[in-house]
Scaffold this motif. Structure first.
Motif, PDB file in Angstrom:
ATOM      1  N   VAL A 105       0.860  -1.185   0.000  1.00  7.41           N
ATOM      2  CA  VAL A 105       0.000   0.000   0.000  1.00  7.41           C
ATOM      3  C   VAL A 105       0.896   1.235   0.000  1.00  7.41           C
ATOM      4  O   VAL A 105       1.699   1.425   0.909  1.00  7.41           O
ATOM      5  CB  VAL A 105      -0.938   0.019   1.217  1.00  7.41           C
ATOM      6  CG1 VAL A 105      -1.764   1.305   1.252  1.00  7.41           C
ATOM      7  CG2 VAL A 105      -1.852  -1.205   1.198  1.00  7.41           C
ATOM      8  N   ALA A 106       0.757   2.056  -1.029  1.00  8.20           N
ATOM      9  CA  ALA A 106       1.598   3.256  -1.146  1.00  8.20           C
ATOM     10  C   ALA A 106       1.162   4.327  -0.153  1.00  8.20           C
ATOM     11  O   ALA A 106       0.008   4.389   0.275  1.00  8.20           O
ATOM     12  CB  ALA A 106       1.532   3.802  -2.571  1.00  8.20           C
ATOM     13  N   LEU A 107       2.111   5.180   0.193  1.00  8.33           N
ATOM     14  CA  LEU A 107       1.845   6.301   1.079  1.00  8.33           C
ATOM     15  C   LEU A 107       1.308   7.497   0.306  1.00  8.33           C
ATOM     16  O   LEU A 107       1.610   7.669  -0.876  1.00  8.33           O
ATOM     17  CB  LEU A 107       3.128   6.703   1.799  1.00  8.33           C
ATOM     18  CG  LEU A 107       3.782   5.644   2.679  1.00  8.33           C
ATOM     19  CD1 LEU A 107       5.169   6.109   3.115  1.00  8.33           C
ATOM     20  CD2 LEU A 107       2.911   5.332   3.880  1.00  8.33           C
ATOM     21  N   ASP A 108       0.548   8.336   0.987  1.00 11.23           N
ATOM     22  CA  ASP A 108       0.132   9.606   0.404  1.00 11.23           C
ATOM     23  C   ASP A 108       1.217  10.658   0.574  1.00 11.23           C
ATOM     24  O   ASP A 108       1.334  11.579  -0.239  1.00 11.23           O
ATOM     25  CB  ASP A 108      -1.149  10.114   1.081  1.00 11.23           C
ATOM     26  CG  ASP A 108      -2.323   9.191   0.826  1.00 11.23           C
ATOM     27  OD1 ASP A 108      -2.602   8.900  -0.349  1.00 11.23           O
ATOM     28  OD2 ASP A 108      -2.957   8.751   1.801  1.00 11.23           O
ATOM     29  N   GLY A 109       2.005  10.530   1.631  1.00  8.88           N
ATOM     30  CA  GLY A 109       3.042  11.515   1.887  1.00  8.88           C
ATOM     31  C   GLY A 109       4.154  10.947   2.744  1.00  8.88           C
ATOM     32  O   GLY A 109       4.028   9.871   3.330  1.00  8.88           O
ATOM     33  N   PHE A 110       5.243  11.685   2.798  1.00 11.40           N
ATOM     34  CA  PHE A 110       6.384  11.346   3.646  1.00 11.40           C
ATOM     35  C   PHE A 110       6.819  12.604   4.370  1.00 11.40           C
ATOM     36  O   PHE A 110       6.935  13.683   3.774  1.00 11.40           O
ATOM     37  CB  PHE A 110       7.555  10.814   2.818  1.00 11.40           C
ATOM     38  CG  PHE A 110       8.830  10.648   3.613  1.00 11.40           C
ATOM     39  CD1 PHE A 110       9.003   9.557   4.452  1.00 11.40           C
ATOM     40  CD2 PHE A 110       9.845  11.604   3.547  1.00 11.40           C
ATOM     41  CE1 PHE A 110      10.159   9.410   5.211  1.00 11.40           C
ATOM     42  CE2 PHE A 110      11.007  11.462   4.288  1.00 11.40           C
ATOM     43  CZ  PHE A 110      11.165  10.356   5.125  1.00 11.40           C
ATOM     44  N   ALA A 111       7.060  12.470   5.675  1.00  8.50           N
ATOM     45  CA  ALA A 111       7.500  13.617   6.470  1.00  8.50           C
ATOM     46  C   ALA A 111       8.754  13.254   7.253  1.00  8.50           C
ATOM     47  O   ALA A 111       8.861  12.164   7.807  1.00  8.50           O
ATOM     48  CB  ALA A 111       6.397  14.050   7.435  1.00  8.50           C
ATOM     49  N   CYS A 112       9.695  14.187   7.259  1.00  7.67           N
ATOM     50  CA  CYS A 112      10.912  14.067   8.065  1.00  7.67           C
ATOM     51  C   CYS A 112      11.151  15.443   8.694  1.00  7.67           C
ATOM     52  O   CYS A 112      10.396  16.385   8.423  1.00  7.67           O
ATOM     53  CB  CYS A 112      12.099  13.627   7.204  1.00  7.67           C
ATOM     54  SG  CYS A 112      12.676  14.870   6.030  1.00  7.67           S
ATOM     55  N   PRO A 113      12.155  15.605   9.538  1.00  7.71           N
ATOM     56  CA  PRO A 113      12.363  16.918  10.155  1.00  7.71           C
ATOM     57  C   PRO A 113      12.651  18.038   9.160  1.00  7.71           C
ATOM     58  O   PRO A 113      12.461  19.215   9.498  1.00  7.71           O
ATOM     59  CB  PRO A 113      13.569  16.680  11.074  1.00  7.71           C
ATOM     60  CG  PRO A 113      13.493  15.231  11.419  1.00  7.71           C
ATOM     61  CD  PRO A 113      13.011  14.575  10.156  1.00  7.71           C
ATOM     62  N   ARG A 114      13.080  17.691   7.949  1.00  9.77           N
ATOM     63  CA  ARG A 114      13.451  18.719   6.974  1.00  9.77           C
ATOM     64  C   ARG A 114      12.313  19.134   6.048  1.00  9.77           C
ATOM     65  O   ARG A 114      12.287  20.257   5.563  1.00  9.77           O
ATOM     66  CB  ARG A 114      14.630  18.235   6.119  1.00  9.77           C
ATOM     67  CG  ARG A 114      15.873  17.872   6.910  1.00  9.77           C
ATOM     68  CD  ARG A 114      16.405  19.042   7.687  1.00  9.77           C
ATOM     69  NE  ARG A 114      17.625  18.711   8.414  1.00  9.77           N
ATOM     70  CZ  ARG A 114      18.083  19.360   9.463  1.00  9.77           C
ATOM     71  NH1 ARG A 114      17.425  20.400   9.931  1.00  9.77           N
ATOM     72  NH2 ARG A 114      19.190  18.988  10.067  1.00  9.77           N
ATOM     73  N   PHE A 115      11.369  18.237   5.784  1.00 11.05           N
ATOM     74  CA  PHE A 115      10.316  18.572   4.814  1.00 11.05           C
ATOM     75  C   PHE A 115       9.138  17.615   4.927  1.00 11.05           C
ATOM     76  O   PHE A 115       9.222  16.553   5.553  1.00 11.05           O
ATOM     77  CB  PHE A 115      10.860  18.553   3.380  1.00 11.05           C
ATOM     78  CG  PHE A 115      11.477  17.234   2.973  1.00 11.05           C
ATOM     79  CD1 PHE A 115      10.705  16.166   2.538  1.00 11.05           C
ATOM     80  CD2 PHE A 115      12.858  17.054   3.029  1.00 11.05           C
ATOM     81  CE1 PHE A 115      11.280  14.962   2.164  1.00 11.05           C
ATOM     82  CE2 PHE A 115      13.449  15.849   2.655  1.00 11.05           C
ATOM     83  CZ  PHE A 115      12.651  14.803   2.229  1.00 11.05           C
ATOM     84  N   LEU A 116       8.036  18.016   4.301  1.00 11.82           N
ATOM     85  CA  LEU A 116       6.848  17.190   4.118  1.00 11.82           C
ATOM     86  C   LEU A 116       6.617  17.096   2.615  1.00 11.82           C
ATOM     87  O   LEU A 116       6.549  18.117   1.929  1.00 11.82           O
ATOM     88  CB  LEU A 116       5.634  17.819   4.805  1.00 11.82           C
ATOM     89  CG  LEU A 116       4.249  17.243   4.480  1.00 11.82           C
ATOM     90  CD1 LEU A 116       4.155  15.785   4.887  1.00 11.82           C
ATOM     91  CD2 LEU A 116       3.160  18.066   5.172  1.00 11.82           C
ATOM     92  N   GLU A 117       6.499  15.891   2.110  1.00  5.76           N
ATOM     93  CA  GLU A 117       6.365  15.663   0.666  1.00  5.76           C
ATOM     94  C   GLU A 117       5.097  14.861   0.395  1.00  5.76           C
ATOM     95  O   GLU A 117       4.818  13.879   1.085  1.00  5.76           O
ATOM     96  CB  GLU A 117       7.585  14.883   0.164  1.00  5.76           C
ATOM     97  CG  GLU A 117       7.555  14.492  -1.303  1.00  5.76           C
ATOM     98  CD  GLU A 117       8.779  13.684  -1.720  1.00  5.76           C
ATOM     99  OE1 GLU A 117       8.975  13.509  -2.927  1.00  5.76           O
ATOM    100  OE2 GLU A 117       9.524  13.218  -0.834  1.00  5.76           O
ATOM    101  N   TRP A 118       4.342  15.286  -0.628  1.00  8.53           N
ATOM    102  CA  TRP A 118       3.143  14.550  -1.036  1.00  8.53           C
ATOM    103  C   TRP A 118       3.390  13.857  -2.366  1.00  8.53           C
ATOM    104  O   TRP A 118       4.120  14.367  -3.215  1.00  8.53           O
ATOM    105  CB  TRP A 118       1.942  15.495  -1.148  1.00  8.53           C
ATOM    106  CG  TRP A 118       1.551  16.106   0.159  1.00  8.53           C
ATOM    107  CD1 TRP A 118       1.785  17.385   0.574  1.00  8.53           C
ATOM    108  CD2 TRP A 118       0.869  15.463   1.235  1.00  8.53           C
ATOM    109  NE1 TRP A 118       1.303  17.578   1.844  1.00  8.53           N
ATOM    110  CE2 TRP A 118       0.731  16.413   2.278  1.00  8.53           C
ATOM    111  CE3 TRP A 118       0.368  14.175   1.431  1.00  8.53           C
ATOM    112  CZ2 TRP A 118       0.104  16.117   3.478  1.00  8.53           C
ATOM    113  CZ3 TRP A 118      -0.249  13.882   2.637  1.00  8.53           C
ATOM    114  CH2 TRP A 118      -0.386  14.840   3.639  1.00  8.53           C
ATOM    115  N   PHE A 119       2.747  12.720  -2.548  1.00 10.03           N
ATOM    116  CA  PHE A 119       2.901  11.948  -3.777  1.00 10.03           C
ATOM    117  C   PHE A 119       1.596  11.946  -4.574  1.00 10.03           C
ATOM    118  O   PHE A 119       0.514  12.092  -4.009  1.00 10.03           O
ATOM    119  CB  PHE A 119       3.283  10.504  -3.450  1.00 10.03           C
ATOM    120  CG  PHE A 119       4.520  10.404  -2.587  1.00 10.03           C
ATOM    121  CD1 PHE A 119       5.761  10.691  -3.105  1.00 10.03           C
ATOM    122  CD2 PHE A 119       4.410  10.041  -1.258  1.00 10.03           C
ATOM    123  CE1 PHE A 119       6.893  10.623  -2.306  1.00 10.03           C
ATOM    124  CE2 PHE A 119       5.534   9.959  -0.449  1.00 10.03           C
ATOM    125  CZ  PHE A 119       6.779  10.253  -0.978  1.00 10.03           C
TER     126      PHE A 119
END
Length: 200
Positions: free
Chosen positions: A180-194
Protein backbone atom coordinates in the motif's frame (compact mmCIF):
# COMPACT_ATOMS: atom_id res chain seq x y z
CA UNK A 1 27.12 -19.28 -16.43
CA UNK A 2 24.21 -16.87 -16.18
CA UNK A 3 23.72 -15.06 -12.90
CA UNK A 4 20.05 -15.12 -11.84
CA UNK A 5 18.37 -11.75 -11.57
CA UNK A 6 17.65 -10.65 -8.02
CA UNK A 7 14.09 -11.26 -6.88
CA UNK A 8 11.99 -8.41 -5.48
CA UNK A 9 12.29 -10.06 -2.05
CA UNK A 10 16.09 -10.20 -2.19
CA UNK A 11 16.22 -6.62 -3.47
CA UNK A 12 13.99 -5.49 -0.60
CA UNK A 13 16.06 -7.39 1.96
CA UNK A 14 19.28 -5.80 0.68
CA UNK A 15 17.66 -2.37 0.73
CA UNK A 16 16.39 -2.90 4.28
CA UNK A 17 19.89 -3.73 5.45
CA UNK A 18 21.42 -0.71 3.71
CA UNK A 19 18.85 1.82 4.95
CA UNK A 20 18.79 0.42 8.49
CA UNK A 21 22.58 0.85 8.58
CA UNK A 22 22.30 4.42 7.25
CA UNK A 23 19.52 5.24 9.73
CA UNK A 24 21.52 3.87 12.64
CA UNK A 25 24.60 5.86 11.61
CA UNK A 26 22.52 9.02 11.27
CA UNK A 27 20.79 8.69 14.63
CA UNK A 28 24.05 7.69 16.35
CA UNK A 29 25.56 10.97 15.15
CA UNK A 30 22.85 12.99 16.92
CA UNK A 31 22.99 14.15 20.51
CA UNK A 32 19.83 13.61 22.52
CA UNK A 33 18.95 17.32 22.45
CA UNK A 34 19.46 17.49 18.68
CA UNK A 35 17.31 14.42 18.18
CA UNK A 36 14.50 15.91 20.25
CA UNK A 37 14.78 19.22 18.37
CA UNK A 38 14.49 17.40 15.04
CA UNK A 39 11.43 15.50 16.24
CA UNK A 40 9.90 18.85 17.18
CA UNK A 41 10.62 20.05 13.62
CA UNK A 42 8.79 16.98 12.32
CA UNK A 43 5.81 17.95 14.48
CA UNK A 44 5.94 21.47 13.04
CA UNK A 45 5.65 20.16 9.46
CA UNK A 46 2.59 18.08 10.31
CA UNK A 47 0.77 20.34 12.77
CA UNK A 48 -1.70 21.68 10.19
CA UNK A 49 -2.45 18.15 8.91
CA UNK A 50 -3.12 16.92 12.45
CA UNK A 51 -5.32 19.96 13.12
CA UNK A 52 -7.55 18.90 10.23
CA UNK A 53 -7.84 15.28 11.39
CA UNK A 54 -10.26 13.75 13.87
CA UNK A 55 -8.62 10.42 14.71
CA UNK A 56 -4.84 10.15 14.43
CA UNK A 57 -3.27 6.70 14.33
CA UNK A 58 0.34 6.65 15.48
CA UNK A 59 2.97 4.13 16.57
CA UNK A 60 5.33 3.45 19.44
CA UNK A 61 8.85 3.95 18.03
CA UNK A 62 11.39 1.16 18.36
CA UNK A 63 15.15 1.42 18.04
CA UNK A 64 16.19 4.30 15.80
CA UNK A 65 12.72 5.07 14.44
CA UNK A 66 11.78 8.73 14.63
CA UNK A 67 9.34 9.47 17.42
CA UNK A 68 5.93 11.05 16.75
CA UNK A 69 5.61 11.97 20.46
CA UNK A 70 5.94 15.78 20.05
CA UNK A 71 3.33 15.70 17.29
CA UNK A 72 0.98 13.58 19.38
CA UNK A 73 1.34 16.01 22.28
CA UNK A 74 0.05 18.74 19.96
CA UNK A 75 -2.77 16.49 18.78
CA UNK A 76 -3.86 15.81 22.36
CA UNK A 77 -3.90 19.52 23.15
CA UNK A 78 -6.25 19.95 20.18
CA UNK A 79 -8.55 17.24 21.54
CA UNK A 80 -7.79 14.69 18.82
CA UNK A 81 -8.35 10.99 19.40
CA UNK A 82 -5.05 9.08 19.33
CA UNK A 83 -4.99 5.44 18.31
CA UNK A 84 -2.31 2.77 18.08
CA UNK A 85 -1.99 -0.60 16.35
CA UNK A 86 -3.27 -3.42 18.57
CA UNK A 87 -3.18 -7.12 17.83
CA UNK A 88 -5.91 -9.34 19.21
CA UNK A 89 -4.78 -12.67 20.61
CA UNK A 90 -3.84 -15.03 17.77
CA UNK A 91 -4.42 -12.46 15.00
CA UNK A 92 -1.77 -11.45 12.49
CA UNK A 93 -3.67 -8.31 11.49
CA UNK A 94 -3.85 -5.38 13.87
CA UNK A 95 -6.71 -2.98 14.49
CA UNK A 96 -6.40 0.64 15.51
CA UNK A 97 -7.56 1.12 19.11
CA UNK A 98 -7.94 4.48 20.85
CA UNK A 99 -6.04 4.95 24.07
CA UNK A 100 -2.56 4.85 25.49
CA UNK A 101 -0.26 1.91 24.75
CA UNK A 102 -0.29 0.18 28.14
CA UNK A 103 0.55 -3.47 27.48
CA UNK A 104 2.98 -5.44 25.31
CA UNK A 105 1.58 -6.94 22.13
CA UNK A 106 2.69 -10.18 20.47
CA UNK A 107 5.66 -8.42 18.85
CA UNK A 108 6.81 -6.89 22.17
CA UNK A 109 5.57 -3.43 21.18
CA UNK A 110 3.30 -1.59 23.59
CA UNK A 111 -0.33 -1.33 22.52
CA UNK A 112 -3.71 -0.32 23.98
CA UNK A 113 -5.53 -2.93 26.02
CA UNK A 114 -8.18 -5.23 24.54
CA UNK A 115 -10.99 -3.14 26.03
CA UNK A 116 -9.84 0.02 24.23
CA UNK A 117 -12.35 0.96 21.51
CA UNK A 118 -11.57 0.15 17.90
CA UNK A 119 -11.56 3.28 15.73
CA UNK A 120 -11.15 4.18 12.07
CA UNK A 121 -8.47 6.87 11.70
CA UNK A 122 -8.52 9.59 9.10
CA UNK A 123 -4.78 10.17 9.46
CA UNK A 124 -2.30 7.31 9.83
CA UNK A 125 1.30 8.08 10.79
CA UNK A 126 3.25 5.12 9.44
CA UNK A 127 6.70 3.92 10.52
CA UNK A 128 9.01 2.70 7.78
CA UNK A 129 12.47 1.59 6.78
CA UNK A 130 12.49 3.56 3.51
CA UNK A 131 10.23 5.57 1.22
CA UNK A 132 10.73 5.76 -2.55
CA UNK A 133 10.04 8.63 -4.98
CA UNK A 134 6.50 7.42 -5.75
CA UNK A 135 5.42 6.82 -2.15
CA UNK A 136 6.23 3.11 -2.13
CA UNK A 137 7.01 2.15 1.48
CA UNK A 138 9.54 -0.40 2.62
CA UNK A 139 8.55 -1.77 6.00
CA UNK A 140 9.83 -4.50 8.27
CA UNK A 141 8.70 -7.18 5.83
CA UNK A 142 5.88 -8.76 7.83
CA UNK A 143 3.05 -7.01 5.96
CA UNK A 144 1.21 -5.86 9.10
CA UNK A 145 0.75 -2.26 7.95
CA UNK A 146 -0.13 -3.24 4.38
CA UNK A 147 -2.95 -5.45 5.65
CA UNK A 148 -4.23 -2.79 8.04
CA UNK A 149 -4.04 0.10 5.55
CA UNK A 150 -5.71 -1.98 2.83
CA UNK A 151 -8.73 -2.22 5.12
CA UNK A 152 -9.10 1.57 5.30
CA UNK A 153 -10.87 3.61 2.65
CA UNK A 154 -8.29 5.60 0.73
CA UNK A 155 -9.40 9.18 0.34
CA UNK A 156 -11.05 9.14 3.76
CA UNK A 157 -7.79 8.25 5.47
CA UNK A 158 -4.38 9.74 4.68
CA UNK A 159 -1.26 7.62 5.06
CA UNK A 160 1.86 9.61 5.94
CA UNK A 161 5.18 7.85 6.48
CA UNK A 162 7.50 9.28 9.13
CA UNK A 163 11.26 8.96 9.06
CA UNK A 164 14.62 10.65 9.03
CA UNK A 165 15.72 12.35 5.80
CA UNK A 166 18.13 9.48 5.08
CA UNK A 167 15.11 7.17 4.78
CA UNK A 168 13.67 9.04 1.80
CA UNK A 169 15.63 7.36 -0.99
CA UNK A 170 15.84 8.33 -4.65
CA UNK A 171 15.79 4.79 -6.03
CA UNK A 172 12.50 3.06 -6.74
CA UNK A 173 11.50 0.38 -4.25
CA UNK A 174 10.27 -2.89 -5.78
CA UNK A 175 6.54 -3.10 -5.05
CA UNK A 176 4.54 -6.26 -4.53
CA UNK A 177 0.85 -6.32 -5.43
CA UNK A 178 -0.16 -6.12 -1.75
CA UNK A 179 2.02 -3.09 -0.95
CA UNK A 180 0.00 0.00 0.00
CA UNK A 181 1.60 3.26 -1.15
CA UNK A 182 1.84 6.30 1.08
CA UNK A 183 0.13 9.61 0.40
CA UNK A 184 3.04 11.52 1.89
CA UNK A 185 6.38 11.35 3.65
CA UNK A 186 7.50 13.62 6.47
CA UNK A 187 10.91 14.07 8.06
CA UNK A 188 12.36 16.92 10.16
CA UNK A 189 13.45 18.72 6.97
CA UNK A 190 10.32 18.57 4.81
CA UNK A 191 6.85 17.19 4.12
CA UNK A 192 6.37 15.66 0.67
CA UNK A 193 3.14 14.55 -1.04
CA UNK A 194 2.90 11.95 -3.78
CA UNK A 195 0.52 11.71 -6.71
CA UNK A 196 -2.46 14.01 -6.39
CA UNK A 197 -2.21 14.34 -2.61
CA UNK A 198 -1.44 17.76 -1.21
CA UNK A 199 -1.56 19.54 2.11
CA UNK A 200 -4.96 21.13 1.59
Amino acid sequence: MAVPSPTPRSEKDALRRAVRKARMAHVSSLGIETRHALEEQLAEHLSAIVAGATIVAAYVPIGTEISPAPLLARARRLGKTIAYPAFDHGSDTFRFRAGDPVMPGPHRIQQPGPDAPEVIPDLVLVPLIACGPDGTRLGQGKGHYDRALAGLERGRARFVGLGWKVQRIDDAIPADEWDVALDGFACPRFLEWFGEADDA
